[in-house]
Design a protein around this motif. Structure first.
Motif, PDB file in Angstrom:
ATOM      1  N   SER A  28       7.445  33.529 -15.697  1.00  7.79           N
ATOM      2  CA  SER A  28       7.575  34.986 -15.841  1.00  7.79           C
ATOM      3  C   SER A  28       6.233  35.372 -16.374  1.00  7.79           C
ATOM      4  CB  SER A  28       8.680  35.443 -16.636  1.00  7.79           C
ATOM      5  OG  SER A  28       8.666  36.890 -16.799  1.00  7.79           O
ATOM      6  N   LYS A  29       5.579  34.881 -17.451  1.00  8.59           N
ATOM      7  CA  LYS A  29       4.561  35.092 -18.084  1.00  8.59           C
ATOM      8  C   LYS A  29       3.141  35.065 -17.025  1.00  8.59           C
ATOM      9  CE  LYS A  29       5.499  34.097 -22.744  1.00  8.59           C
ATOM     10  NZ  LYS A  29       5.253  32.804 -23.990  1.00  8.59           N
ATOM     11  N   VAL A  46      16.925  35.817 -19.373  1.00  4.58           N
ATOM     12  CA  VAL A  46      16.932  37.100 -18.488  1.00  4.58           C
ATOM     13  C   VAL A  46      16.456  38.113 -19.309  1.00  4.58           C
ATOM     14  CG1 VAL A  46      17.988  38.905 -16.903  1.00  4.58           C
ATOM     15  CG2 VAL A  46      18.400  36.181 -16.579  1.00  4.58           C
ATOM     16  N   ASP A  47      17.122  38.416 -20.563  1.00  8.00           N
ATOM     17  CA  ASP A  47      16.905  39.433 -21.287  1.00  8.00           C
ATOM     18  C   ASP A  47      15.555  39.486 -22.091  1.00  8.00           C
ATOM     19  OD1 ASP A  47      19.586  40.525 -20.979  1.00  8.00           O
ATOM     20  OD2 ASP A  47      20.235  39.552 -22.834  1.00  8.00           O
ATOM     21  N   LEU A  48      15.143  38.069 -22.399  1.00 12.52           N
ATOM     22  CA  LEU A  48      13.965  37.770 -22.989  1.00 12.52           C
ATOM     23  C   LEU A  48      12.798  38.228 -22.066  1.00 12.52           C
ATOM     24  CD1 LEU A  48      14.459  34.438 -25.019  1.00 12.52           C
ATOM     25  CD2 LEU A  48      13.834  36.713 -26.106  1.00 12.52           C
ATOM     26  N   ILE A  49      12.862  37.692 -20.553  1.00 12.83           N
ATOM     27  CA  ILE A  49      12.007  38.217 -19.706  1.00 12.83           C
ATOM     28  C   ILE A  49      11.927  39.915 -19.609  1.00 12.83           C
ATOM     29  CG2 ILE A  49      11.287  37.848 -17.230  1.00 12.83           C
ATOM     30  CD1 ILE A  49      12.650  34.977 -17.511  1.00 12.83           C
ATOM     31  N   SER A  51      12.799  41.996 -21.434  1.00 14.39           N
ATOM     32  CA  SER A  51      12.060  42.653 -22.601  1.00 14.39           C
ATOM     33  C   SER A  51      10.523  42.831 -22.665  1.00 14.39           C
ATOM     34  CB  SER A  51      12.715  42.374 -23.809  1.00 14.39           C
ATOM     35  OG  SER A  51      12.807  40.790 -24.320  1.00 14.39           O
ATOM     36  N   ALA A  52      10.105  41.624 -22.169  1.00 18.53           N
ATOM     37  CA  ALA A  52       8.577  41.347 -22.098  1.00 18.53           C
ATOM     38  C   ALA A  52       7.915  42.134 -20.784  1.00 18.53           C
ATOM     39  CB  ALA A  52       8.426  39.910 -22.048  1.00 18.53           C
TER      40      ALA A  52
END
Length: 251
Positions: A28-29, A46-49, A51-52
């Motif tokens: 994702s990054k 998914v939430d971490l991705i 939120s970034a």
């Protein structure tokens, strides 16, 4: 953010924890659109991705179940109409026990998830990639797919099988511009290792001492190797079983 995989759609199975979670976040990054699949509904990845600022969806899937895998690919087709990258990472360690004591249930479940699951995923991933005449797949094997490991016969057999399957698929689809590789992690500090050690410091030290580098690997270190194998920088690499193992196989 790097844009190495901009507009690419990437599937990561077993993406809720450990190496799969780290790989999904790393992809994702690099601007890939991520499909996280796992048999356990845990949407933290998914939430971490999201939120970034990244794009990701979660699909519940047991990779050993053909109907689940078919539904997963249907969701990818409906949501993105393409699949560029696939990391077939879902796996289990099974129960410990020497070969003559391995139960039929343990053998079947371990091989079903680890080996049949990767075959099923590729069975449906490859036709999607053939539509655009390009794709890259990385299957998660293990150092236990390169050498023997007493006490885990089903796990070791399944991981050896993954490497053979990877090489076969790589040869079958190389002319269609689809590359298939495997990554073979050593002792990586993941929830799987925590289940082995019970988070006991003495047991953790024993695992660390197995590694010539003197420590356990990090999931992010394996994720970076996977991302390289998926990238155009690895355009001449297919059918490989890359050890990311702190020197284990070199001993």
């Amino acid at each position: 953010m790097q844009e190495e995989f901009k507009e690419k759609v990437a599937l990561v199975t077993g993406g809720s924890f450990g190496i799969g979670k780290a790989t999904a976040i790393t992809l994702s990054k690099k601007c890939a659109k991520i499909v996280v699949a796992d048999c356990i509904r845990d949407e933290e990845t998914v939430d971490l991705i999201q939120s970034a600022g990244g794009e990701a969806i979660f699909v519940k899937c047991d990779v050993s179940d053909p109907k689940d895998v078919e539904k997963l690919m249907g969701k990818i087709k409906k949501s993105y109409k393409r699949l560029d990258l696939a990391v077939n990472n879902a796996g289990i360690e099974g129960e410990q026990g020497i070969t003559a004591e391995c139960t039929l249930e343990n053998w079947d479940r371990t091989v079903d998830v680890n080996l049949k699951g990767i075959w099923l995923c590729m069975k449906y991933e490859i036709p999607l990639m053939l539509r655009q005449n390009k794709g890259a797949i990385v299957n998660t094997a293990s150092v236990a797919g390169l050498v023997g490991f007493p006490g885990l016969p089903a796990y070791v057999a399944s991981k050896h099988g993954i490497i053979g399957l990877t090489k076969t698929a790589a040869l079958e689809y190389v002319k269609q511009n689809i590359r298939v590789n495997a990554v073979c992690p050593g002792v990586i500090h993941t929830p799987m290792i925590d289940r082995f050690t019970g988070k006991d410091k003495v047991a953790e030290k024993q695992f660390e001492d197995m590694e010539p580098i003197g420590r356990m690997g990090k999931p992010e270190e394996v994720a970076l190797a996977i991302c390289w194998l998926l990238s155009d920088e690895a355009s001449f690499v297919t059918g490989d079983a890359m050890a990311v193992d702190g020197g284990w196989i070199a001993q």
